[in-house]
Design a protein around this motif. Sequence first.
Motif, PDB file in Angstrom:
ATOM      1  N   LEU A 198      10.389  -5.376  -0.678  1.00  0.00           N
ATOM      2  CA  LEU A 198      10.453  -4.108  -1.220  1.00  0.00           C
ATOM      3  C   LEU A 198       9.894  -2.939  -0.409  1.00  0.00           C
ATOM      4  N   MET A 199      10.310  -1.694  -0.748  1.00  0.00           N
ATOM      5  CA  MET A 199       9.942  -0.431  -0.044  1.00  0.00           C
ATOM      6  C   MET A 199       8.800  -0.108  -0.936  1.00  0.00           C
ATOM      7  N   ALA A 200       7.557   0.178  -0.552  1.00  0.00           N
ATOM      8  CA  ALA A 200       6.690   0.591  -1.043  1.00  0.00           C
ATOM      9  C   ALA A 200       6.305   2.331  -0.540  1.00  0.00           C
ATOM     10  N   VAL A 201       6.387   3.046  -1.747  1.00  0.00           N
ATOM     11  CA  VAL A 201       6.017   4.372  -1.275  1.00  0.00           C
ATOM     12  C   VAL A 201       4.634   4.904  -2.173  1.00  0.00           C
ATOM     13  N   THR A 202       3.702   5.293  -1.521  1.00  0.00           N
ATOM     14  CA  THR A 202       2.382   5.419  -2.055  1.00  0.00           C
ATOM     15  C   THR A 202       2.403   7.213  -1.923  1.00  0.00           C
ATOM     16  N   LEU A 203       1.994   7.719  -3.034  1.00  0.00           N
ATOM     17  CA  LEU A 203       1.870   9.024  -3.330  1.00  0.00           C
ATOM     18  C   LEU A 203       0.370   9.432  -3.254  1.00  0.00           C
ATOM     19  N   TYR A 204       0.069  10.420  -2.389  1.00  0.00           N
ATOM     20  CA  TYR A 204      -1.343  10.710  -2.257  1.00  0.00           C
ATOM     21  C   TYR A 204      -1.361  12.369  -2.762  1.00  0.00           C
ATOM     22  N   GLU A 205      -2.329  12.627  -3.822  1.00  0.00           N
ATOM     23  CA  GLU A 205      -2.632  14.124  -3.742  1.00  0.00           C
ATOM     24  C   GLU A 205      -3.241  14.811  -2.469  1.00  0.00           C
ATOM     25  N   ASP A 206      -3.083  16.389  -2.526  1.00  0.00           N
ATOM     26  CA  ASP A 206      -3.544  17.024  -1.275  1.00  0.00           C
ATOM     27  C   ASP A 206      -5.274  16.836  -1.357  1.00  0.00           C
ATOM     28  N   ASN A 207      -5.591  15.815  -0.907  1.00  0.00           N
ATOM     29  CA  ASN A 207      -7.189  15.571  -0.958  1.00  0.00           C
ATOM     30  C   ASN A 207      -7.366  14.564   0.338  1.00  0.00           C
ATOM     31  N   SER A 208      -7.743  14.912   1.407  1.00  0.00           N
ATOM     32  CA  SER A 208      -8.118  14.191   2.654  1.00  0.00           C
ATOM     33  C   SER A 208      -8.855  13.080   2.386  1.00  0.00           C
ATOM     34  N   ARG A 209     -10.043  13.433   1.642  1.00  0.00           N
ATOM     35  CA  ARG A 209     -10.946  12.150   1.123  1.00  0.00           C
ATOM     36  C   ARG A 209     -10.159  10.927   0.625  1.00  0.00           C
ATOM     37  N   LYS A 210      -9.127  11.267  -0.141  1.00  0.00           N
ATOM     38  CA  LYS A 210      -8.354  10.179  -0.901  1.00  0.00           C
ATOM     39  C   LYS A 210      -7.240   9.511  -0.045  1.00  0.00           C
ATOM     40  N   PHE A 211      -7.005  10.310   1.184  1.00  0.00           N
ATOM     41  CA  PHE A 211      -5.678   9.394   1.713  1.00  0.00           C
ATOM     42  C   PHE A 211      -6.024   8.127   2.442  1.00  0.00           C
ATOM     43  N   LEU A 212      -5.253   7.379   2.135  1.00  0.00           N
ATOM     44  CA  LEU A 212      -5.366   5.887   2.629  1.00  0.00           C
ATOM     45  C   LEU A 212      -6.710   5.117   2.420  1.00  0.00           C
ATOM     46  N   TYR A 239       1.328  17.054  -1.335  1.00  0.00           N
ATOM     47  CA  TYR A 239       1.353  15.563  -1.376  1.00  0.00           C
ATOM     48  C   TYR A 239       1.522  15.092  -0.167  1.00  0.00           C
ATOM     49  N   ALA A 240       1.140  13.771   0.085  1.00  0.00           N
ATOM     50  CA  ALA A 240       1.355  12.804   1.247  1.00  0.00           C
ATOM     51  C   ALA A 240       1.950  11.691   0.885  1.00  0.00           C
ATOM     52  N   LEU A 241       2.833  11.106   1.827  1.00  0.00           N
ATOM     53  CA  LEU A 241       3.482   9.889   1.520  1.00  0.00           C
ATOM     54  C   LEU A 241       3.166   9.013   2.406  1.00  0.00           C
ATOM     55  N   ALA A 242       2.850   7.991   1.976  1.00  0.00           N
ATOM     56  CA  ALA A 242       2.513   6.620   3.125  1.00  0.00           C
ATOM     57  C   ALA A 242       3.658   5.337   2.641  1.00  0.00           C
ATOM     58  N   LEU A 243       4.603   4.758   3.473  1.00  0.00           N
ATOM     59  CA  LEU A 243       5.275   3.887   2.952  1.00  0.00           C
ATOM     60  C   LEU A 243       4.937   2.700   4.076  1.00  0.00           C
ATOM     61  N   TYR A 244       5.357   1.568   3.133  1.00  0.00           N
ATOM     62  CA  TYR A 244       5.362   0.137   3.901  1.00  0.00           C
ATOM     63  C   TYR A 244       6.320  -0.863   3.457  1.00  0.00           C
ATOM     64  N   HIS A 245       6.944  -1.419   4.310  1.00  0.00           N
ATOM     65  CA  HIS A 245       7.833  -2.362   3.947  1.00  0.00           C
ATOM     66  C   HIS A 245       7.206  -3.831   3.799  1.00  0.00           C
ATOM     67  N   ALA A 249       1.127  -5.802  10.021  1.00  0.00           N
ATOM     68  CA  ALA A 249       1.959  -6.869   9.980  1.00  0.00           C
ATOM     69  C   ALA A 249       3.299  -6.633   9.373  1.00  0.00           C
ATOM     70  N   GLU A 250       3.526  -5.631   8.746  1.00  0.00           N
ATOM     71  CA  GLU A 250       4.767  -5.045   8.126  1.00  0.00           C
ATOM     72  C   GLU A 250       5.047  -3.768   8.575  1.00  0.00           C
ATOM     73  N   GLY A 251       6.235  -3.158   8.566  1.00  0.00           N
ATOM     74  CA  GLY A 251       6.613  -1.938   8.769  1.00  0.00           C
ATOM     75  C   GLY A 251       6.030  -0.871   7.924  1.00  0.00           C
ATOM     76  N   TYR A 252       5.891   0.419   8.566  1.00  0.00           N
ATOM     77  CA  TYR A 252       5.175   1.313   7.871  1.00  0.00           C
ATOM     78  C   TYR A 252       5.845   2.676   8.380  1.00  0.00           C
ATOM     79  N   GLY A 253       5.533   3.974   7.587  1.00  0.00           N
ATOM     80  CA  GLY A 253       5.985   4.881   7.790  1.00  0.00           C
ATOM     81  C   GLY A 253       5.078   6.092   7.070  1.00  0.00           C
ATOM     82  N   PHE A 254       5.323   7.520   7.537  1.00  0.00           N
ATOM     83  CA  PHE A 254       4.482   8.622   6.791  1.00  0.00           C
ATOM     84  C   PHE A 254       5.377   9.658   6.599  1.00  0.00           C
ATOM     85  N   SER A 255       5.114  10.452   5.531  1.00  0.00           N
ATOM     86  CA  SER A 255       5.640  11.927   5.624  1.00  0.00           C
ATOM     87  C   SER A 255       5.615  12.493   6.635  1.00  0.00           C
TER      88      SER A 255
END
Length: 164
Positions: free
Chosen positions: A58-72, A102-108, A125-131
């Motif tokens: 699966l490709m997982a797309v994680t959506l974050y609000e505009d708040n640096s304290r909640k990112f990752l 928003y911010a997006l973080a993805l992983y394969h 250990a898996e592929g990843y990417g960011f907006s």
Amino acid sequence: MSLPRRARAAALSLAFFGSFGALAAPAAAQGAPAGCTGKPSATWINVIVEGVRSSRGLMAVTLYEDNSRKFLVKHGSLYVGRSPATAGTTRTCIYLPQPGVYALALYHDENANQSFDRTGIGLPAEGYGFSNNPATLAGLPSFRSVRLAIPRTGMTTRIQMKYP
């Protein structure tokens, strides 16, 4: 027996606008591409993921609000959308609560265990990417570098996958 003119108009108005109101919410989401993930809304973004290693998982797309304290951080995201991975380029879509930043973080998630796997020493250990495709050579990207303004629905962003 015929209703008075004013009562007929009110009944027709209620029938028309009542039906229209019931259809308005689903109709807003109908313009989204098939397979768009998240809570249906009138706002979504198309995500084109390039450099996908395989069609496994699966490709997982994680959506974050505009708040640096909640990112990752654990439980900091608004939503994680998952779509089947497609080797080369995976096209997916995620609903947003509304236009905004928003911010997006993805992983394969190649093994489809719905978790971002890491090595024994904590490296990916898996592929990843960011907006915005920030550099990640020295570690995780800054929140500022991944913030993505989405002023209207139907926009498209391209994210390049990175594999360990």
